[in-house]
Structures are given as C-alpha cells and as structure tokens.
Design a protein around this motif. Sequence first.
Motif: not given
Length: 614
Positions: A503-510, A546-547, A552-554, A562-565
């Motif tokens: 999911k992270v990879a697809q988000a970066i690609r978009q 990208i960040i 936004q994937l949450n 660092v964070s709960d996400r």
Amino acid sequence: MIRTKNLSLRQILIASSIVQVFVAVGLTGYLSWQNGRKTIETLALRLSREVTSHTEKHVANFLNTPTTFLKLNRVLVSSQRLDLNNFQDLQANFWQQTQIDAEIDTLYFGNEEGNFIEIDRKTIPKMAIRDANTAPYWHMYRLDQQGQKLQFLSQKRYDPRQRPWYKAAKAQDDLVWSPIYLFADPPVLGITPAVPLRDVVTKKLNGVMAIDITLSQISEFLHSLKISDSGRAFIIEKSGQMVATSTNNSLITKGVQGNERLHFARSSDLLIKTTANYLATELNNFEDATTQQLIFEFKGNRHFVQVNNLNNYPGIDWLMVTVIPEADFLEHMRQNIYTTLALSALALVSAIFLGAIANQLIINSATHVSTIVKAIAQGQKIEIETQPQIREFASVTESIELMAQQLNTSTLDMRNLKAQYTQRFEEATSNLKQENQKLHHLANIDSLTQIYNRYYFDLSLKQLWHKANQEETTISLIMCDVDNFKLYNDTYGHLRGDQCLSKVAQAIRQAVERQQDIVARYGGEEIAIILPETDEIGAVIVTEKIIDSVSQLNLQHCTSMVSDRVTLSCGVASLTPDPQVSSLQLIQSADQALYQAKRQGKNRYVLNPRKMIE
C-alpha cells in the motif's frame, strides 16, 4: 551452294567438356590457393580478435569483482556501518565477504599506525594481524569454519605502510591498482586493487583496504583458450614486463637481487619474444599502441597479431596480444587443393569416356522436352505420344503434363494459403507481443509492491545520469524508508507487513505524477524515486506529497516509536552531473540524508545540500 565442313554435336560436346574441365581444374586450383590464403588471413584475424575480445572481457570481469567489494566497504565505512578501529568487527566482515565470491580469497586493511589485519582463504583459512602488541611482526593464525582463531601458525616482520599497494593508494583519492609486485606470503607475482579510506570531514587518511589477485589466475585462463596449434596469447605492460601468457612458462626469473619479473626480452618462448620485440619496434616502445591488427614475417611465415589496450583502470596500462602463425592453417589448405585437383582430373577422364555416350541421349531428350515446353508456353493443348529414352526426362515430361493441368487449381490454392499464412502470422505476432510484455513485467517489476525492482532502478539511474550529464540538467533522488517496519512485522505479522509495504509503494507511485520519474523498491522497506530534470525545490515538493500520501493511508502502527500510524523517513539529494562525479555519489548523499532524518526523530525528510554532495 558451298557446303562447309560441319562439326558433329557429339564432337562439340566432348571437346567443350574437355576444355571446360581443363579450365575448371586450373581456375579451381588457382582460385583455391588465392581464396584459401585470403580466407586464412580473414579467419586468423577474426580468431585473434575474438580471442583478444574474450580475454578482455574475462580480465575486465576479473578486475571488476574485487573493485566492487572495495567500493562496497568504502560505503560501509563512510556510512559508519564498519568501524576501522574495531579489528574484531573487520575480521567478521572480511570473513563473510571472502565467502561470497570464490575469486575474493584475500581481503586486508592497514592504517597509518602500522596496524594490519588480513583474512586469507586461498589454501587453509588464515588470519594475519599486526597491532601494538605484535609490532613489528604480524601473527598468523589458522581459522575454523566460523572464522574464529583456532591455532597460532607463525610470525613475520611486516609493515603495511611500506608495501606497494599501500603507497599507491595513499597517493590517490580513489581506488587504484598497485604496480605488479611479489606478494609477501606466499611469494608469488600479483597485483592489488586498493582504496584509501579517508575521514569524510577532515579528509585525513584512516587507512587502506585492499584485495590480492595473483597473475597466475589470468595465465591459467589464457592457457585454457583454444587459439591454434602454435598460437600464443599474452598480456604485457608497456614497460616490456610480462603480465600473463598462455604458456606454462614462469613469469618470475632469478636476478641479482633475487626473484624478479620477467621481461619479454628474456622470455624462453621464441614466438612471444619475437612478437613483443616486433611490437616494441613498430609501436615506438609500445607508446603508440592502440587497438589494431598487424601482420609480420617470422621464419618465412606470416603471423597475424591482434593488439588491444587495457587501460580503463587507474594504475593499469596493459596490452593484450594474440599472435597466430599462418602455417597453422596452410597445411589444411594444401590438402584441400590436392584433393580438388585429383577429383578434377578424375572428372576429366570420366568426361572423355562417358561424354560421347551420354551427350546424344541428353540432346535427344532435351529437344523433346523443349518442344513440349514451347507448346505449353504458347497455350496449346499437349498430348504426349512418346516418352524420352532417359528416365529422368520421361519423368519431367509427365510432370510437365500434370503441371499444365493443375496450374489453374494451384494458383487458387496458393491464394488461399497466402491468406491463411497471413492470418496465422498476425496471430503469432500478437501472441509474441503479449509474451514479451509479460517477460518485461517479470524482469522489471517487484512482485510484492508492483513497482519497479532494484535491477530496473540501477539501469534507469545509469541512463538518466548519462542523459543529465550530456544535457547539463539537475537530477534528484529520494530515498524513503518505512519507520519501525520491523516492529510492524513483529506486531501484525509478515502477511500484514507485506500488505502494508504494498500500500505504501502504491501511494508513493500515485504521488509521483510525472511519467519520466522512476519509483522502485530499493531493498527491504526502502523505496527510491529518481526525478530527472528536477532541482532541490522540485524534489522537496515531491517528497512532501509522498509523505502526505502515506499519511493519508491512515495505516495503524501501535508499536511505532514515532506515531500510532505508519510514517516515512526520507532523504533527498540533487546533483548536476559532470565527468568527475558518478551516480554512486548521488545515492550516497540521499542515503546520508535518510540517515540524518532517522537520527532527527523519523517521520520527516532531510535535504542533503549540494555542497555536501560535492
């Protein structure tokens, strides 16, 4: 009416056959000899070129392997992943690397204090170490299968700072090849690629790391080549000293001061000695040597020589030479000519005795067939009442009759076949395109994340770097790493971890919108983005997108520090290439920036300024 004396067809055919055979024999012999010599020259030059090219590729691969390991270790040192002051850490690292590739069997490091450590797996696993406790000696230990000390073997006076490899590397800022020299243990002829390791900030020399390569390995490869019966292949320095040969002769000779390297003038192989002496004379003591092919006379026989330069490595300026005597091919050519002449003479005798009998039958049958063919050509309906006496001509006349009857049908059938083959060809072409697309996808796409893989990243960076260098444009690189991803796997399991990474990879690609930008999985949870024709400002804008896209994937990450996400850390670097800068520096700079982002608390990006890159 005056009657002239006419010759019979039989006499004409016999006479013409004899003359043709005589002419054919003479021309065949002459042309065979001339073409044979030309063919020999072409084949010999081609063979020498191919042997030299094959040797050049082997030597290049032989030299590239150790330089790759040294450059990797330099990256580990510069990124503080390898401590040069911790010899136990160096021992473990060297031990692991010598097990990766069989050609890397010796790896060592020396520093300005004279300290030294070496892992040697050429025969039995050994380690040599020199420190404050053993100086001025090194202590040699035998190692077990885990790379740990097993038994003390010996000690020997040794100072790495006095060795040729250390001096050569100390004088350079980059990887360099030492002069060819006699190794300390064992005393064999070899060469050493060495890389100086300097402090990133102060540029102070911390030491030199090197790998030993014995020249006998190159000689063994040359000896295995199939050149010709008496052909030779050898490598020589422009100083005239030998590097390797295809013979079994030693390259070490006894001199006034002990063992010395062999100069070509003292070679026991007459062909190598003569060829090298000819090249030294022809090429101004090798100073005018370029990739070229030469021919020289020796003992009344032509010899074909191929010369190639190997000077693509700092400190190495070698000539690769292949020499093939023409005599190795001439004997086969003579045998072929003698065989041709004998067969031609036999054909001449046969033509005299058999020509008279065969010619008449041939003429009668040929005339009959000619009449039938003319009738068909004029569109007449043919009816064959008699057949020629020769079976083959009779068969031909029958076939001609059938051919005339089936001509119209065959024309229609051929049209149908053409349409069918056209359709099949189009179907096959379509299927081939689909298969090629599948193969391209398998070769370049990472199966888990469905973005480009590391292989495509390396290939694209090399091409885009070259293009940016030509067009003098800026190229940027973003290195992304999922924060605390190991903890994510430990908490949710590897299946959820794979889904998260995808999911992270697809988000970066978009988030990366331009078609010419490359998004690839660099390794593990690291994703790299190449941005051609993009300066630091543009790279920062893409990084922020990208960040934000990943945020936004949450995606929940309850064990993150660092964070709960799920969050990202990014390193950004930009550079305008020039001939003195390699793409590796861009990767190193982006990687350093990523490292700083993690040290500053993660879930952020750090821009590595251009001055840091340079």
